[in-house]
Write an enzyme that holds these catalytic residues in place. Structure first.
Site, short mmCIF file in Angstrom:
data_model
loop_
_atom_site.label_atom_id
_atom_site.label_comp_id
_atom_site.label_asym_id
_atom_site.label_seq_id
_atom_site.Cartn_x
_atom_site.Cartn_y
_atom_site.Cartn_z
N ARG B 72 39.36 31.65 38.46
CA ARG B 72 38.51 32.76 38.03
C ARG B 72 37.44 32.23 37.09
O ARG B 72 37.76 31.58 36.09
CB ARG B 72 39.39 33.79 37.33
CG ARG B 72 38.71 35.06 36.93
CD ARG B 72 39.67 35.96 36.19
NE ARG B 72 40.67 36.58 37.05
CZ ARG B 72 41.78 37.18 36.58
NH1 ARG B 72 42.01 37.21 35.27
NH2 ARG B 72 42.62 37.74 37.40
N LYS B 205 46.92 39.11 26.79
CA LYS B 205 45.51 39.09 27.19
C LYS B 205 44.72 40.03 26.28
O LYS B 205 45.27 40.97 25.70
CB LYS B 205 45.35 39.50 28.64
CG LYS B 205 45.91 40.87 28.93
CD LYS B 205 45.67 41.29 30.38
CE LYS B 205 46.40 40.41 31.36
NZ LYS B 205 46.38 40.96 32.73
N LYS B 207 40.83 42.02 26.07
CA LYS B 207 39.66 42.32 26.88
C LYS B 207 38.60 43.11 26.12
O LYS B 207 38.94 44.03 25.40
CB LYS B 207 40.08 43.11 28.12
CG LYS B 207 41.05 42.34 28.99
CD LYS B 207 41.49 43.16 30.18
CE LYS B 207 42.25 42.30 31.17
NZ LYS B 207 42.67 43.09 32.35
C1 SRM Z 1 41.16 40.18 40.40
C2 SRM Z 1 41.65 41.41 39.61
C3 SRM Z 1 41.72 42.65 40.48
C4 SRM Z 1 40.52 42.82 41.40
O1 SRM Z 1 40.76 43.06 42.59
O2 SRM Z 1 39.38 42.76 40.92
C5 SRM Z 1 43.01 41.22 38.99
C6 SRM Z 1 43.99 40.52 39.61
C7 SRM Z 1 45.21 40.22 39.03
N1 SRM Z 1 45.67 40.69 37.86
FE1 SRM Z 1 44.76 42.11 36.79
N2 SRM Z 1 43.13 41.83 37.79
C8 SRM Z 1 41.92 42.32 37.47
C9 SRM Z 1 41.64 43.25 36.51
C10 SRM Z 1 42.60 43.92 35.76
C11 SRM Z 1 42.37 45.16 35.06
C12 SRM Z 1 41.10 45.96 35.04
C13 SRM Z 1 40.24 45.68 33.84
O3 SRM Z 1 40.57 44.79 33.03
O4 SRM Z 1 39.22 46.37 33.71
C14 SRM Z 1 43.59 45.50 34.50
C15 SRM Z 1 43.93 46.82 33.74
C16 SRM Z 1 43.38 46.84 32.38
C17 SRM Z 1 44.36 46.22 31.43
O5 SRM Z 1 44.30 45.01 31.24
O6 SRM Z 1 45.23 46.95 30.93
C18 SRM Z 1 44.52 44.44 34.84
C19 SRM Z 1 45.82 44.40 34.47
C20 SRM Z 1 46.69 43.37 34.83
C21 SRM Z 1 48.04 43.23 34.33
C22 SRM Z 1 48.73 44.16 33.32
C23 SRM Z 1 48.38 43.76 31.94
C24 SRM Z 1 49.27 44.46 30.95
O7 SRM Z 1 48.77 44.84 29.90
O8 SRM Z 1 50.47 44.62 31.25
C25 SRM Z 1 48.58 42.08 34.94
C26 SRM Z 1 50.00 41.53 34.79
C27 SRM Z 1 50.18 40.76 33.53
O9 SRM Z 1 49.19 40.41 32.87
O10 SRM Z 1 51.35 40.51 33.20
C28 SRM Z 1 47.55 41.56 35.77
C29 SRM Z 1 47.65 40.39 36.57
C30 SRM Z 1 46.82 40.06 37.58
C31 SRM Z 1 47.08 38.89 38.53
C32 SRM Z 1 46.51 37.64 37.89
C33 SRM Z 1 48.53 38.70 38.98
C34 SRM Z 1 49.32 37.69 38.17
O11 SRM Z 1 49.47 37.89 36.95
O12 SRM Z 1 49.76 36.71 38.77
C35 SRM Z 1 46.22 39.33 39.73
C36 SRM Z 1 45.69 38.21 40.59
C37 SRM Z 1 45.61 38.67 42.03
C38 SRM Z 1 44.84 37.75 42.88
O13 SRM Z 1 45.47 37.14 43.79
O14 SRM Z 1 43.64 37.58 42.66
N3 SRM Z 1 46.42 42.32 35.69
N4 SRM Z 1 43.88 43.49 35.62
C39 SRM Z 1 40.83 41.72 38.36
C40 SRM Z 1 40.27 40.49 37.72
C41 SRM Z 1 39.54 40.81 36.46
C42 SRM Z 1 38.90 39.59 35.84
O15 SRM Z 1 37.91 39.12 36.42
O16 SRM Z 1 39.40 39.10 34.82
#
Ligand code: SRM
Ligand SMILES: Cc1cc2nc3c(=O)[nH]c(=O)nc-3n(C[C@H](O)[C@H](O)[C@H](O)COP(=O)(O)OP(=O)(O)OC[C@H]3O[C@@H](n4cnc5c(N)ncnc54)[C@H](O)[C@@H]3O)c2cc1C
Ligand SMILES: Cc1cc2nc3c(=O)[nH]c(=O)nc-3n(C[C@H](O)[C@H](O)[C@H](O)COP(=O)(O)O)c2cc1C
Ligand code: SF4
Lengths: 574, 554
Positions: B72, B205, B207
């Site tokens: 990323r 994390k 943000k």
């Molecule tokens: C690519 C993306 C979704 C998309 O289709 O666009 C994404 C993809 C993943 N997210 Fe996310 N998240 C993405 C935005 C978000 C958002 C939206 C936002 O931030 O506006 C959220 C919700 C907001 C938040 O953070 O609360 C989000 C909340 C999570 C979470 C839950 C975090 C938590 O507080 O529990 C996880 C799981 C974790 O971190 O344990 C996670 C974890 C993941 C992982 C890395 C899975 C992992 O931990 O192994 C996913 C990778 C999938 C893949 O194969 O690409 N992702 N993730 C977004 C990448 C954003 C970026 O460029 O950094």
């Protein structure tokens, strides 16, 4: 006994009585085996049944794990390593690798399994989980215990472990240690659980079961015995996208007597359609019987099962020309092609032709299983032989057949002994060079050493085209490396790296260390393709000896010859 | 309970995020890296993944899982120069699946990079002045900023904050350069002493997003820190600051919940704004939960100690008082597709890329189009938080040539032809790469939308800008909790249907139906749309109506 006594001259007699007096039953069995071997082969290397044979055979346990994120695997692998130190024979398997039909055969079954979803089993354990809930079979002789991994922050704490534990009991299994449920910090609990397991087993460890190495005694009778093995499982080890097909074939072979290093031999049947074509082309009566070797067979059976009809040797072409009295260029050809281009006059003449056709030659496949680990089974590693004949893709007769045998179908084979390719004494170090299907022999070697807890170090050199799609037996090799049976693994993937790396390059890369191993008495083995692989490997080895031994070319050769004499350099190449 | 979580120990023992990554890369036996390193590599912007579609097949073949890595990029504000796009395009073709993914945080991801290709990939990125530092892991992530320059004449000024903040909160360790770019190890470790992150980094994390009203395209309240630019007669006065946003929850764990950020005040100078942000991070560092990662986000810290306490602590640490938040108003949360011109007269084309997947298919060859445009060097690229791309900063003179390319490759057609709800919809990655996915998302939503489109037509609602978002699990990566209709995966083929969220991202939705499959999803929507079509007030959004109709209660 009196008769025999008198057969031996005084000194020999005293030696013999000295040897046998007060010998344990196992020792006697072993000695008899040793002598049987001498009778059979007379070669010194039948000294394989090393004294280790006389020590009590460790008890066998099966340790299976069902994991999603790897914790259960980690635990199981560590426990397996511990168990081996305790002289137990451990079969370690992930539940998605474990053959469910073996369940009823298990005597000591230990399950490490986590809980996923909300109380569900890991994906890899689903089949097993469903299977044991399907009932319809009993686990009469199975002693078992369950280690459940879980997380107390989930409502259904260790649900899957509990289910498995209860279900195994329902099926008649005998729980020898109560289930232990672990939270996310599972290490301590896992150890305690396993200590209990070991304790309860040690109460039941049988005194030296001589079921043992009886197999290790070379058995003359079984040599040309024809066995019929049923295919238990059959899978292409390459992932989609690979340019090749290599099949792992498991055969049931109860009571078949073999040693690591042996091969099976089988006579392939000719293609049925092709046989029909020949029959109609020549108009000969398929049921007509004609003499073959000592017996007589029908024309059909002869063409189908007994003689070679593809890629006939120039020699045979020549004889054919003589029979049909025609000018035929001496190039290898199929019988069918011959009959089309240079027809026989009549069926009588065709019978003459049948007489000159060579018997179908047996195809040999190195056994990839070990008698101690894969009891009652024989495994093969068969690459489908694909080649081009003026533009069109053709496949080898036998390997093409083996690439399609369905589970349940049977294969006729006999054991091809390979006395020059035997495991050395348990404490000796091993360097095994087996790219491609050459891995077969070493899967057998390593499994055997694993099961018998041999103390020598083991170093495997394996090579293939692509790391991602062609790493034959990758997960097994990884497990052996983790549990320490394989001290070193060196890999050469010709496609993965831009430069075309082969095993011989890997040998040179580790030249110094290899030389040290050789110097300290290691045994070297090469298995697989004869040309160019085995030749290049050999010259690499010579290079290494010359360089790091600081020898002249002549001395190097002498050094190498000595290794061969001592049985420290063996090949199974083709 | 207060025992440190495993990850905390790994971080501290990692020698500034180095761990045993070098050894892991050398290990020939496996395509994976060591377990501890899997936690550390995230701080370098990568995730170890495996193709979940192939697990069973490969296991039967005695092959390990098909491991690969997702990388990323760090793109503050989601901005890319044309030559950089060309580089990304080529790297994707060479080392990854080829698909370039625009994320919901306006950056790019490449998937399917096998272990032996990681270093070449990062080297190529570095040549193009791109890096992936801190785009994942317990640290400040990619900083967001409203993408569309037309939003405000002073967009540039606000936009520059994304980069300032990103650099302010960058880790000091040089591990990234040593491990991936073979730079010489530091002689003097003091150089990488890190007063902000120390050796423990953040508990979770972190943000940050900057929104430029009236558009809330960044979903500013979904972030740990949300900044809202306050602009009065075309000058930037400062920023309203909101803290404690975060969307994810865990099925069956009632202590976890999505939460919108709470407005805590206003800062009027760059210095104060940055200082406030910095200290909010240090407070989270010192007070955040380090034993239970499920409760470690800033939102839980804020709720545990209370907003008042938190503000006091900020003021104590910054040495100045926050001013009361200023007036602002959001009216939308979307991308403005097609052409638009900004104050300086430059042109911007927002192209629709469904779920941010940039690739070529039969009708639309978006990937080739972008490459061709990039090669002209006449446009920059900006990515939106709705996973779309803006071909930007185009001079009047170049507009036509760009327009022709967009037409030739079918991009303008696709953008114009796609329905309103499809263009407003988002789905996360989910299967096959996401290890946490319980259900499909980006591979499934497009086909579900086809059926929903028919329902909307049936009820003559096809012009309604309803926001539909789907995620494959409760982590909410496509912000499904902040949608008018949210689908949250619970198991394969099953979703919770969430209603009641508003259109501008100031109100979360609630569960309306649990664990339902497609047939029930569609029959339910059919009913709801029916009622909405007849009983709605003029201009009443579907989200507001769901609430008034008491389908859910907030
Ligand atoms: C690519 C993306 C979704 C998309 O289709 O666009 C994404 C993809 C993943 N997210 Fe996310 N998240 C993405 C935005 C978000 C958002 C939206 C936002 O931030 O506006 C959220 C919700 C907001 C938040 O953070 O609360 C989000 C909340 C999570 C979470 C839950 C975090 C938590 O507080 O529990 C996880 C799981 C974790 O971190 O344990 C996670 C974890 C993941 C992982 C890395 C899975 C992992 O931990 O192994 C996913 C990778 C999938 C893949 O194969 O690409 N992702 N993730 C977004 C990448 C954003 C970026 O460029 O950094
Ligand atoms: C000691 C030993 C151990 C072995 N171990 C293994 C093992 O573990 N695994 C394994 O996969 N193999 C092993 N082999 C090889 C195996 O025995 C067979 O040789 C191999 O499977 C090919 O046999 P086939 O009947 O499939 O091919 P065949 O039909 O016998 O063809 C073999 C070759 O003959 C040529 N040929 C055949 N027909 C034609 C034609 N019509 N025109 C032109 N050329 C033709 C081709 O070059 C072809 O490659 C071993 C061999 C030996 C001697
Ligand atoms: C998605 C998910 C669901 C889980 N559900 C349960 C559960 O219902 N009950 C439980 O005891 N543990 C549950 N766990 C915890 C795991 O069993 C625990 O992490 C275990 O150590 C995993 O072992 P493994 O790596 O061998 O799969 C769950 C874990 C995950 C990731
Ligand atoms: S929401 Fe869940 S399934 Fe979707 S990408 Fe995020 S973690 Fe994966």
């Amino acid at each position: 006994m009196n008769q025999e006594k008198n057969m031996l001259a005084g000194p020999k007699q005293t030696l013999l009585t000295g040897l046998t007096a007060g010998a344990s039953r196992e020792e006697l069995i072993w000695i008899s085996g040793y002598i049987a071997a001498l009778i059979e082969g007379g070669e010194k290397d039948t000294a394989i049944p090393e004294p280790v044979v006389a020590v009590p055979m460790p008890q066998k346990i099966t340790l299976v794990y069902g994991t999603e994120t790897g914790n259960s695997k980690r635990v199981a692998t560590e426990l397996a390593a511990k168990a081996k130190k305790k002289q137990l024979q451990v079969k370690l398997a992930s539940l998605d690798q474990y053959r469910l039909t073996d369940l009823t055969k298990e005597e000591n079954l230990f399950v490490v399994i986590s809980t996923q979803g909300d109380g569900e089993p890991p994906v890899a354990a689903q089949k097993f989980y469903d299977h044991i809930h399907r009932n319809g079979f009993r686990l009469e002789k199975t002693k078992y215990s369950v280690l459940a991994l879980g997380d107390t922050s989930y409502p259904m704490f260790c649900k899957t472990g509990e289910d498995v534990d209860a279900q195994l009991e329902k099926l008649g299994g005998k729980r020898i240690v109560p289930i232990r449920k672990c939270d996310v910090d599972y290490e301590a609990d896992a150890d305690t659980w396993f200590e209990e397991v070991i304790r309860s087993l040690s109460q039941t460890v049988p005194a030296a079961t001589p079921s043992i190495k009886v197999q290790q005694v070379p058995d003359i009778k079984s040599n040309k015995l024809i066995y019929t093995g049923t295919v238990l499982s059959h899978i292409n080890l390459h992932d989609t996208g690979s340019s090749r097909e290599t099949y792992h074939i498991e055969l049931s072979a109860e009571g078949v007597d073999y040693l690591p290093g042996d091969s099976i031999a089988m006579v392939p049947e000719n293609n049925a359609d092709r046989v029909e074509e020949i029959l109609s082309l020549t108009g000969i009566d398929r049921t007509r019987t004609i003499p073959f070797k000592e017996s007589t067979v029908t024309v059909y059976d002869l063409l189908r099962k007994k003689i070679g009809i593809v890629f006939l040797h120039e020699r045979v072409i020549k004889k054919y020309a003589a029979v049909v009295q025609q000018e035929i260029p001496e190039v290898r050809m199929d019988l069918f092609t011959l009959l089309q281009l240079y027809p026989v006059k009549n069926t009588e003449q065709f019978e003459e032709v049948l007489k000159i056709l060579p018997a179908q030659s047996p195809r040999i496949y190195t056994i990839a299983s070990s008698p101690s680990t894969h009891t009652g089974e024989i495994h093969l590693t068969v690459e489908k032989d694909v080649f081009e004949i003026n533009g069109t893709q053709t496949t080898g007769l036998c390997s093409a057949h083996l690439s399609q045998v369905a589970p349940g179908s049977t294969i006729e084979f006999f054991i091809q002994r390979n006395k020059r390719f035997r495991l050395p004494a348990p404490e000796k170090d091993l360097i095994m060079i087996g790219p491609g299907t050459g891995i077969a022999a070493f899967r057998s070697f390593i499994s055997e050493r694993d099961a018998t807890g041999a103390s020598g170090k083991n170093w495997l050199f394996f090579g293939e085209e692509d790391f991602v799609t062609d790493f034959l037996y990758q997960t097994e090799i990884q497990d052996w490396h983790q549990t320490g049976v394989l001290s070193k693994v060196s890999l050469a993937f010709s496609k993965s790296k831009s430069t075309n790396i082969m095993v011989q390059h890997k040998l040179l890369e580790h030249g110094k260390e290899i030389f040290n191993w050789i110097e300290s008495g290691a045994h070297l083995y090469v298995c697989g393709q004869k040309t160019p692989m085995s030749l290049e490997v050999e010259s690499a080895l010579l290079g290494i000896i010359e360089r790091f031994g600081g020898y002249s070319a002549k001395e190097t050769q002498a050094y190498f010859d000595k290794m061969k004499e001592e049985g420290r350099y063996s090949k199974d190449v083709y | 309970m207060s025992e440190k979580s495993g990850i905390e120990k790994i971080k501290e023992a990692s020698d500034s995020l180095r761990g045993t990554l070098k050894e892991s890369l050398r290990d020939e036996l496996t395509g994976a890296i060591r377990e501890d390193d899997q936690a550390l590599i995230k701080f370098h912007g990568m995730y170890q993944q495996d193709d979940r579609d192939k697990r069973e097949e490969r296991a039967a073949k005695k092959l390990e899982r098909l491991y690969s890595f997702m990388i990323r990029l760090r793109l503050p504000g989601g901005f890319l120069k044309p030559e950089q796009w060309v580089a990304v395009h080529e790297i994707a073709g060479e080392h990854s699946t080829g698909v370039i993914k625009i994320t919901s945080r306006q950056t790019l991801q490449l998937h399917g990079i096998i272990k032996s290709k990681i270093k070449p990939t990062i080297r190529s990125f570095s040549k193009a002045k791109l890096d992936s530092i801190a785009t994942c892991g317990d640290i400040n992530r990619n900083v967001l900023c409203s993408s569309h320059p037309k939003e405000s004449s002073i967009h540039e000024e606000v936009f520059s904050y994304a980069d300032k903040i990103s650099r302010l909160l960058m880790p000091k360790t040089k591990a990234y350069y040593e491990i991936w770019l073979d730079e010489q190890p530091l002689l003097d470790k003091k150089e990488e002493e890190d007063p902000l992150y120390q050796d423990r980094y953040l508990p979770r994390k972190f943000k940050i997003a900057i929104a430029i009203p009236p558009n809330n395209d960044v979903d500013v309240f979904a972030n740990d820190i949300g900044l809202i630019a306050v602009i009065e007669n075309d000058t930037l006065k400062g920023f309203n600051i909101a803290i404690g946003g975060g969307l994810s929850s865990t099925h069956g764990n009632t202590e976890t919940y999505p939460r919108l950020a709470t407005m805590i005040g206003f800062t009027d100078t760059e210095e104060k704004t940055l200082k406030a942000i910095y200290e909010i991070a240090t407070i989270q560092r010192d007070y955040g939960n380090r034993s239970d990662r499920k409760l470690a986000r800033l939102k839980y810290t804020v709720d545990k100690y209370g907003v008042e306490w938190f503000v006091k602590e900020i003021e104590a640490r910054t040495g100045f008082a926050l001013q009361p938040a200023r007036e602002y108003a959001f009216t939308s949360r979307k991308d403005f597709f097609g052409w638009a011109q900004n104050a300086e007269g430059r042109w911007y084309y927002t192209a629709f890329s469904e779920n941010g997947r940039i690739r070529d298919d039969e009708q639309t060859r978006l990937k080739s189009a972008l490459l061709t445009i990039a090669k002209t060097g006449k446009a920059n690229f900006r990515f939106t938080c709705n996973q779309n791309v803006i071909i930007s900063d185009v001079l009047d003179a170049d507009k036509n040539s760009i327009e022709t390319i967009l037409a030739d490759y079918g991009v303008s057609k696709e953008t114009e032809a796609s329905s309103v709800i499809r263009r407003n919809a988002m789905a996360c990655v989910a299967f096959p790469t996401c290890p946490l996915a319980l259900a499909e998302a980006q591979r499934y939503l497009p086909s579900l939308l086809e059926k929903i489109e028919l329902l909307l037509q049936k009820h003559a609602l096809e012009k309604e800008e309803i926001i539909i978002r789907m995620t494959g699990c409760p982590n909410g990566c496509a912000r499904s909790y902040a949608a008018e209709i949210g689908f949250v995966g619970t198991a394969y083929g099953r979703y919770n249907m969430q209603l009641g969220g508003d259109r501008i991202g100031e109100r979360l939705n609630k569960i309306y139906k649990e664990n339902i499959e497609e047939p029930e999803i569609l029959s339910t929507l059919d009913q709801l749309f029916g009622t909405y079509a007849v009983k709605r007030n003029t201009n009443e959004t579907f989200g507001d109506f769901s609430l008034r109709e008491k389908w859910v209660t907030i």
